[in-house]
Design an enzyme around this catalytic site. Sequence first.
Site, mmCIF file in Angstrom:
data_model
loop_
_atom_site.group_PDB
_atom_site.id
_atom_site.type_symbol
_atom_site.label_atom_id
_atom_site.label_comp_id
_atom_site.label_asym_id
_atom_site.label_seq_id
_atom_site.Cartn_x
_atom_site.Cartn_y
_atom_site.Cartn_z
ATOM 1 N N CYS A 570 0.810 -1.214 0.000
ATOM 2 C CA CYS A 570 0.000 0.000 0.000
ATOM 3 C C CYS A 570 0.848 1.270 0.000
ATOM 4 C CB CYS A 570 -0.984 -0.055 1.168
ATOM 5 S SG CYS A 570 -2.392 1.024 0.947
ATOM 6 N N ARG A 606 -12.243 6.625 -0.481
ATOM 7 C CA ARG A 606 -11.213 5.584 -0.386
ATOM 8 C C ARG A 606 -11.704 4.279 -0.990
ATOM 9 N NH1 ARG A 606 -7.326 7.114 3.376
ATOM 10 N NH2 ARG A 606 -6.610 4.984 3.675
ATOM 11 N N HIS A 672 -3.515 -5.587 2.275
ATOM 12 C CA HIS A 672 -3.209 -5.818 3.680
ATOM 13 C C HIS A 672 -3.827 -7.167 4.047
ATOM 14 C CE1 HIS A 672 -2.092 -1.592 4.164
ATOM 15 N NE2 HIS A 672 -3.223 -1.241 3.611
HETATM 16 N N1 GLN Z 1 -2.080 6.734 2.842
HETATM 17 C C1 GLN Z 1 -2.127 5.956 1.634
HETATM 18 C C2 GLN Z 1 -3.467 6.053 0.914
HETATM 19 O O1 GLN Z 1 -4.485 6.254 1.535
HETATM 20 C C3 GLN Z 1 -1.803 4.530 1.943
HETATM 21 C C4 GLN Z 1 -2.736 3.911 2.954
HETATM 22 C C5 GLN Z 1 -2.298 2.548 3.390
HETATM 23 O O2 GLN Z 1 -1.119 2.231 3.419
HETATM 24 N N2 GLN Z 1 -3.246 1.753 3.809
HETATM 25 O O3 GLN Z 1 -3.528 5.930 -0.289
#
Ligand code: GLN
Length: 727
Positions: A570, A606, A672
């Site tokens: 990520c 998101r 993840h």
């Molecule tokens: N902050 C980054 C995003 O939101 C990565 C988030 C994460 O590693 N889960 O794209």
Amino acid sequence: MGVRKTGARAASAVSTWGLKHIARRPAANLPGRIALKIDPSIISELTDKIEEGSIVVVGTNGKTTVTNMIADMLEAAGKSVICNRTGANMQAGIASTLLQSKPGQWGVFESDELWFSKTLPELKATYVVLLNLFRDQLDRCGEIDRIQETITQALKDSPETTLIFNADDPQCAIIAKRVPNKTIAFGVDEDLQLAQNTVVDAQMCQNCSAIMDYAYRQYGQLGDYTCPNCGFSRPAFDFAATDVTLDSSGLAFSFACVGDANAHLNGARITSSFNAAYMLYNLMAISSVACVVGCPQEALQSTIDRFDPQNGRLQEMTIQGRPMLLNLAKNPTGFNQNLKIITQAEGKKVVAFFINDNVADGHDISWIWDCDFEELASQEDIVVYAGGIRKNDLQLRLKYAGIDAKIINSVNEMVDEALKMPAEWKMYAIANYTSLPAVRSALTSREDKRPVDHPTEGTLDPERSTSHRMPEAMKDQEPLRIVHLFPDLLNLYGDGGNVKVLENRCLWRGIPVQVDTVHYGQSADLAKADIVFLGGGPDREQKLASEGLFAMKDDIKAYVENGGVLLAICGGYQILGENWLMGDESVEGLSIIDAKTLRAGKGFDRLIDNIVLESPIAKLPVVGFENHAGRTKLGKDAKPFGTVISTVGHGNDDTSGADGVVYKNTIGTYLHGPLLGKNPEIADHLIACALFNKFGKPYPLDALDDAVEVAANNYMVSRLHTRKKQA
Ligand code: GLN
């Protein structure tokens, strides 16, 4: 009374009656939901039922306990109280409570963090008690910043409210700093010298994003902090716990009203048989309320003494004469506190964990990899069970902590098994949010009602309680060196579990392995690395990590170009590309892979979901969980890590149907989970590549018993619809 309000009240009364008499369920939410549909401002209209003042309790952990204790304390002081005691803490729950209650002198309400922006401005509470902010349900809440913004805005919209906050928590203190409201700070004014946990939710200054300095930490991010860059530090206390004693028999502290020696509770000695550090903070919150509302010490102390939660929070009972402790734990900090309660108790223990992943729990349970279950592995006599909807994941996590946990399909099964153990074994049940009610009702239905029959000696062999797998080290070999880069910044979503998986899968095969953790600010010698790992993180942490990695750009590039093995998840994956976006700012990446990361139109838009991939690296489908705002576009020749085959989940972006990248021996992915737990083929692929690099020839890997891994993988694949039928 307005027509809408009358209609709303009538409709809610009918639904309350229906639920109680026909569905035989408590009417915690539905009446409020119906009333809110008819009259959206019903909460603010019903506040005329509250005569003297109201208190709203918000924060991640401890809300229900603190709310109930404040209500009990006010009642002990002779006040009538309206309270949502059952923990129905969203707008509908609060509306239902107000609809169903008679007028009272005080209103005491717990509020969900995200609903707080609606509930507070309507309740216009006299006081808000802000307990702590840990990450919880990140799939619902995004990242902690969002909760902070919500709470800050709600307080700004309710300027008459006084904020009573935990000053030891920088995530709460920054809210107090940003709001115009009157604030009252409480905390613990001495180092409790507690053992710390591995993963901490917040390391960075909430004000300027530098790494925070701590004189001491109590647990999580709570402690005495100062930012070396901007000076943001723990605010001066209005109320402080001093002369604290905390041991297995309970806790005690003196309540100091700093700067007001004449305050009525100043110097009061508060005692409790609860023995967890988090209860000290809960009791400080309650004592602070007692002080500001003028509750006598006797009412406070008698409430603490009589507090016998029957709601599954530290609920004690006996079953056939054996002590059983039931507690809620729903995030890493809460879980770690529970693990400490268990490990610090003397004697032999049967422990059952129950994890569900319903909406109210959060669909993502990667966080179980951020809990220090390893602490249990060193216990002499312990039997561990894994239950709940995600029992397979739990069993898998425990396996990598060195614990051979048995799956249980019901609470009764666990109790039956536990009762076969000799009488001195204590029982613990730790359940997350939606698993708690069923666990609680199954346990209480078997609770001893009358003097106890002595249980017969058990037949279960305590030998099978622990499994300490000792690797047979391969002689004369340099250990395989895994370098975990910046776990202090990039480790928020269970990603550190990938390192545990790699390490254990080497150890189980007798391959010597060494894990080097390189914190931000330390230098890494990549020339000696065999596997490099980078996790993901919230934007603020990712930005600082990006800067640190940029300073190592040439070394990392040389490592990757030479075929070094690298796994980046990520945020870590995004950093490997040309650039990524932090808000509107473009942050330069390492340009190691041909990729750019952009943002969706809105920061909150998101991509959060379970996801299944098909990848050329694995025969089994690859399962994981994604939670990111960034959208990654691969260059035209770059190869993705996998194709998305689940009907939920996106991967790199909204349109490509692909996730991640593979470049030489580098894998970048949004998954993840942690990725390697349920996908052992990927873990073994990385180990095999690293051994090939080390020995210059293929190194056959012994097969491992992956039944637990495969069961956890199969379970998730069977739950998620895939576009292609899986073999
Ligand atoms: N902050 C980054 C995003 O939101 C990565 C988030 C994460 O590693 N889960 O794209």
